[in-house]
Scaffold this motif. Structure first.
Motif, PDB file in Angstrom:
ATOM      1  N   ARG A   9      -6.309  -3.140  14.093  1.00 42.57           N
ATOM      2  CA  ARG A   9      -5.891  -2.388  12.919  1.00 42.57           C
ATOM      3  C   ARG A   9      -5.741  -0.909  13.238  1.00 42.57           C
ATOM      4  O   ARG A   9      -4.889  -0.223  12.671  1.00 42.57           O
ATOM      5  CB  ARG A   9      -6.910  -2.560  11.791  1.00 42.57           C
ATOM      6  CG  ARG A   9      -6.906  -3.924  11.135  1.00 42.57           C
ATOM      7  CD  ARG A   9      -5.574  -4.212  10.418  1.00 42.57           C
ATOM      8  NE  ARG A   9      -5.154  -3.136   9.537  1.00 42.57           N
ATOM      9  CZ  ARG A   9      -5.563  -2.992   8.297  1.00 42.57           C
ATOM     10  NH1 ARG A   9      -6.397  -3.862   7.762  1.00 42.57           N
ATOM     11  NH2 ARG A   9      -5.109  -1.986   7.549  1.00 42.57           N
ATOM     12  N   TYR A  33       9.837  -9.420  13.088  1.00 40.45           N
ATOM     13  CA  TYR A  33      10.271  -8.030  13.212  1.00 40.45           C
ATOM     14  C   TYR A  33       9.091  -7.152  13.649  1.00 40.45           C
ATOM     15  O   TYR A  33       7.968  -7.361  13.210  1.00 40.45           O
ATOM     16  CB  TYR A  33      10.741  -7.470  11.862  1.00 40.45           C
ATOM     17  CG  TYR A  33      11.763  -8.267  11.103  1.00 40.45           C
ATOM     18  CD1 TYR A  33      11.397  -9.411  10.396  1.00 40.45           C
ATOM     19  CD2 TYR A  33      13.100  -7.853  11.042  1.00 40.45           C
ATOM     20  CE1 TYR A  33      12.332 -10.119   9.662  1.00 40.45           C
ATOM     21  CE2 TYR A  33      14.031  -8.558  10.295  1.00 40.45           C
ATOM     22  CZ  TYR A  33      13.638  -9.685   9.618  1.00 40.45           C
ATOM     23  OH  TYR A  33      14.574 -10.392   8.878  1.00 40.45           O
ATOM     24  N   TYR A  35       8.338  -3.046  13.398  1.00 37.15           N
ATOM     25  CA  TYR A  35       8.788  -1.781  12.851  1.00 37.15           C
ATOM     26  C   TYR A  35       7.809  -0.669  13.246  1.00 37.15           C
ATOM     27  O   TYR A  35       6.629  -0.913  13.469  1.00 37.15           O
ATOM     28  CB  TYR A  35       8.819  -1.816  11.313  1.00 37.15           C
ATOM     29  CG  TYR A  35       9.845  -2.717  10.693  1.00 37.15           C
ATOM     30  CD1 TYR A  35       9.526  -4.028  10.362  1.00 37.15           C
ATOM     31  CD2 TYR A  35      11.124  -2.242  10.380  1.00 37.15           C
ATOM     32  CE1 TYR A  35      10.465  -4.853   9.751  1.00 37.15           C
ATOM     33  CE2 TYR A  35      12.062  -3.068   9.766  1.00 37.15           C
ATOM     34  CZ  TYR A  35      11.711  -4.365   9.463  1.00 37.15           C
ATOM     35  OH  TYR A  35      12.643  -5.174   8.859  1.00 37.15           O
ATOM     36  N   GLN A  37       6.533   2.992  11.543  1.00 37.48           N
ATOM     37  CA  GLN A  37       6.577   3.726  10.284  1.00 37.48           C
ATOM     38  C   GLN A  37       5.765   5.007  10.398  1.00 37.48           C
ATOM     39  O   GLN A  37       4.570   4.975  10.688  1.00 37.48           O
ATOM     40  CB  GLN A  37       6.039   2.881   9.123  1.00 37.48           C
ATOM     41  CG  GLN A  37       6.185   3.550   7.765  1.00 37.48           C
ATOM     42  CD  GLN A  37       5.705   2.683   6.632  1.00 37.48           C
ATOM     43  OE1 GLN A  37       4.807   1.861   6.784  1.00 37.48           O
ATOM     44  NE2 GLN A  37       6.314   2.848   5.466  1.00 37.48           N
ATOM     45  N   PRO A  43      10.043   2.103   7.065  1.00 35.60           N
ATOM     46  CA  PRO A  43       9.910   1.490   8.397  1.00 35.60           C
ATOM     47  C   PRO A  43      11.226   1.549   9.163  1.00 35.60           C
ATOM     48  O   PRO A  43      12.300   1.387   8.575  1.00 35.60           O
ATOM     49  CB  PRO A  43       9.535   0.038   8.080  1.00 35.60           C
ATOM     50  CG  PRO A  43       9.026   0.052   6.672  1.00 35.60           C
ATOM     51  CD  PRO A  43       9.783   1.131   5.992  1.00 35.60           C
ATOM     52  N   LEU A  91       4.240  -1.942  12.298  1.00 38.70           N
ATOM     53  CA  LEU A  91       4.216  -3.068  11.374  1.00 38.70           C
ATOM     54  C   LEU A  91       4.910  -4.278  11.974  1.00 38.70           C
ATOM     55  O   LEU A  91       5.962  -4.148  12.607  1.00 38.70           O
ATOM     56  CB  LEU A  91       4.934  -2.709  10.068  1.00 38.70           C
ATOM     57  CG  LEU A  91       4.303  -1.662   9.176  1.00 38.70           C
ATOM     58  CD1 LEU A  91       5.300  -1.197   8.125  1.00 38.70           C
ATOM     59  CD2 LEU A  91       3.057  -2.196   8.502  1.00 38.70           C
ATOM     60  N   PHE A 106       4.888  -8.795   5.455  1.00 36.02           N
ATOM     61  CA  PHE A 106       4.368  -7.818   6.400  1.00 36.02           C
ATOM     62  C   PHE A 106       2.869  -7.997   6.645  1.00 36.02           C
ATOM     63  O   PHE A 106       2.108  -8.380   5.747  1.00 36.02           O
ATOM     64  CB  PHE A 106       4.592  -6.398   5.860  1.00 36.02           C
ATOM     65  CG  PHE A 106       6.005  -5.923   5.971  1.00 36.02           C
ATOM     66  CD1 PHE A 106       6.942  -6.268   5.015  1.00 36.02           C
ATOM     67  CD2 PHE A 106       6.392  -5.125   7.027  1.00 36.02           C
ATOM     68  CE1 PHE A 106       8.251  -5.835   5.112  1.00 36.02           C
ATOM     69  CE2 PHE A 106       7.695  -4.671   7.141  1.00 36.02           C
ATOM     70  CZ  PHE A 106       8.629  -5.032   6.176  1.00 36.02           C
ATOM     71  N   GLY A 107       2.494  -7.675   7.864  1.00 33.98           N
ATOM     72  CA  GLY A 107       1.085  -7.541   8.171  1.00 33.98           C
ATOM     73  C   GLY A 107       0.597  -6.171   7.728  1.00 33.98           C
ATOM     74  O   GLY A 107       1.397  -5.335   7.267  1.00 33.98           O
ATOM     75  N   PRO A 108      -0.695  -5.894   7.860  1.00 33.79           N
ATOM     76  CA  PRO A 108      -1.248  -4.605   7.422  1.00 33.79           C
ATOM     77  C   PRO A 108      -0.910  -3.455   8.364  1.00 33.79           C
ATOM     78  O   PRO A 108      -1.092  -2.293   8.006  1.00 33.79           O
ATOM     79  CB  PRO A 108      -2.751  -4.859   7.409  1.00 33.79           C
ATOM     80  CG  PRO A 108      -2.946  -5.927   8.439  1.00 33.79           C
ATOM     81  CD  PRO A 108      -1.728  -6.793   8.370  1.00 33.79           C
TER      82      PRO A 108
ATOM     83  N   GLY B  40      -2.461   1.698   3.611  1.00 34.19           N
ATOM     84  CA  GLY B  40      -3.185   0.787   4.487  1.00 34.19           C
ATOM     85  C   GLY B  40      -2.689  -0.641   4.469  1.00 34.19           C
ATOM     86  O   GLY B  40      -3.287  -1.514   5.110  1.00 34.19           O
ATOM     87  N   GLU B  41      -1.581  -0.871   3.763  1.00 36.61           N
ATOM     88  CA  GLU B  41      -1.045  -2.227   3.682  1.00 36.61           C
ATOM     89  C   GLU B  41       0.429  -2.228   4.053  1.00 36.61           C
ATOM     90  O   GLU B  41       1.078  -1.183   4.102  1.00 36.61           O
ATOM     91  CB  GLU B  41      -1.239  -2.793   2.279  1.00 36.61           C
ATOM     92  CG  GLU B  41      -2.687  -2.873   1.850  1.00 36.61           C
ATOM     93  CD  GLU B  41      -2.839  -3.435   0.448  1.00 36.61           C
ATOM     94  OE1 GLU B  41      -3.963  -3.403  -0.078  1.00 36.61           O
ATOM     95  OE2 GLU B  41      -1.842  -3.901  -0.116  1.00 36.61           O
ATOM     96  N   GLY B  42       0.964  -3.421   4.275  1.00 34.00           N
ATOM     97  CA  GLY B  42       2.387  -3.534   4.523  1.00 34.00           C
ATOM     98  C   GLY B  42       3.152  -3.599   3.217  1.00 34.00           C
ATOM     99  O   GLY B  42       2.587  -3.856   2.151  1.00 34.00           O
ATOM    100  N   PRO B  43       4.468  -3.356   3.249  1.00 36.98           N
ATOM    101  CA  PRO B  43       5.285  -3.451   2.033  1.00 36.98           C
ATOM    102  C   PRO B  43       5.275  -4.869   1.465  1.00 36.98           C
ATOM    103  O   PRO B  43       5.183  -5.848   2.207  1.00 36.98           O
ATOM    104  CB  PRO B  43       6.683  -3.071   2.532  1.00 36.98           C
ATOM    105  CG  PRO B  43       6.465  -2.292   3.785  1.00 36.98           C
ATOM    106  CD  PRO B  43       5.240  -2.894   4.404  1.00 36.98           C
ATOM    107  N   PHE B 102      15.788  -0.154   6.144  1.00 36.46           N
ATOM    108  CA  PHE B 102      14.958   0.377   5.074  1.00 36.46           C
ATOM    109  C   PHE B 102      15.371   1.788   4.708  1.00 36.46           C
ATOM    110  O   PHE B 102      15.844   2.558   5.554  1.00 36.46           O
ATOM    111  CB  PHE B 102      13.479   0.366   5.468  1.00 36.46           C
ATOM    112  CG  PHE B 102      12.824  -0.965   5.259  1.00 36.46           C
ATOM    113  CD1 PHE B 102      12.923  -1.950   6.218  1.00 36.46           C
ATOM    114  CD2 PHE B 102      12.129  -1.232   4.097  1.00 36.46           C
ATOM    115  CE1 PHE B 102      12.334  -3.188   6.025  1.00 36.46           C
ATOM    116  CE2 PHE B 102      11.531  -2.467   3.885  1.00 36.46           C
ATOM    117  CZ  PHE B 102      11.636  -3.457   4.854  1.00 36.46           C
ATOM    118  N   GLY B 103      15.166   2.120   3.437  1.00 31.19           N
ATOM    119  CA  GLY B 103      15.442   3.458   2.959  1.00 31.19           C
ATOM    120  C   GLY B 103      14.357   4.439   3.377  1.00 31.19           C
ATOM    121  O   GLY B 103      13.359   4.060   3.990  1.00 31.19           O
TER     122      GLY B 103
END
Lengths: 115, 112
Positions: A9, A33, A35, A37, A43, A91, A106-108, B40-43, B102-103
């Motif tokens: 993490r 995928y 990414y 970010q 992303p 990500l 998505f993962g965290p 702390g999380e994904g979209p 992504f935007g």
């Protein structure tokens, strides 16, 4: 059902060191995928796999980044050597794929800090 | 590479207010999605729109896809603190359904 799993993490390394990120997608998802970010931004795609084939890696800095998806399931993204500008959240996402735009799960993410 | 510009970049409002977030591009998209991301999380996917002019509602959220399929908007009515997060639009080009861009993102803060 388990979601997309990523590890670690968090990772803190010094510049020029190598680092690797691991992703386990949702079972049955053909598309995977990676990414990158930056804080508060959207992303940016690094690489997209369809099963074990990398079908879009145009945004991957190939001089230092590499990725693999053996057997079309788990995937690993590696950076060697890391630079200060690589600090970001990495990500992983997966989707069923197919002819329509599907939901990406998505993962965290892995937060990388390069000192 | 297709670019998706979102505006505003940041938005801080009081609970109960209404707001609109915009997603614009010079390119045509076959479909467009909106995601919300919490720290702390994904979209997480909120909606997918595929037809020009399409309007979808999700409780207090209203999504619209432009007639020319180059832009989209997200309207939130009576915002709540739980709406706080980073809102992202994502578009797929015609024929490249899984090639998503992504935007730039809109960071929303709803103050109680």
């Amino acid at each position: 059902e388990a979601g997309v799993v990523q590890s670690p993490r968090y990772k803190i390394i010094e510049k020029k060191q190598p680092v690797a990120f691991w992703c386990n997608p949702i079972s049955g998802h053909n598309t995977l995928y990676w990414y990158r970010q930056n804080l508060g931004q959207g992303p940016e795609l690094l690489i997209r796999y369809e099963n074990e084939e990398a079908v879009d890696d145009s945004q991957l800095p190939k001089d230092r980044f590499s990725a693999e998806r053996l057997k079309g399931v788990d995937s690993t993204l590696k950076i060697q050597p890391a630079e200060l500008g690589d600090s970001a959240v990495y990500l992983c996402a997966s989707s069923l794929g197919g002819p329509t735009l599907g939901e990406q799960f998505f993962g965290p993410g892995t937060r990388l800090t390069v000192l | 590479t297709q670019l998706l510009e979102q505006s505003p970049q940041f938005l801080s409002i009081q609970e109960g207010e209404n707001l609109t977030v915009y997603c614009n591009s010079s390119s045509v998209f076959s479909s467009l999605q909106w995601y919300r991301q919490e720290p702390g999380e994904g979209p997480v996917l909120l909606v997918t729109v595929v037809t020009g002019g399409e309007v979808k509602k999700l409780k207090r959220l209203t999504f619209q896809f432009g007639d020319a399929r180059k832009d989209s908007s997200l309207h939130i009515t009576a915002a709540q603190p739980g709406d706080t997060g980073l809102y992202l639009c994502a578009g797929a080009p015609t024929g490249g359904y899984q090639k998503v861009t992504f935007g730039t993102g809109t960071k929303l803060q709803v103050i109680p």
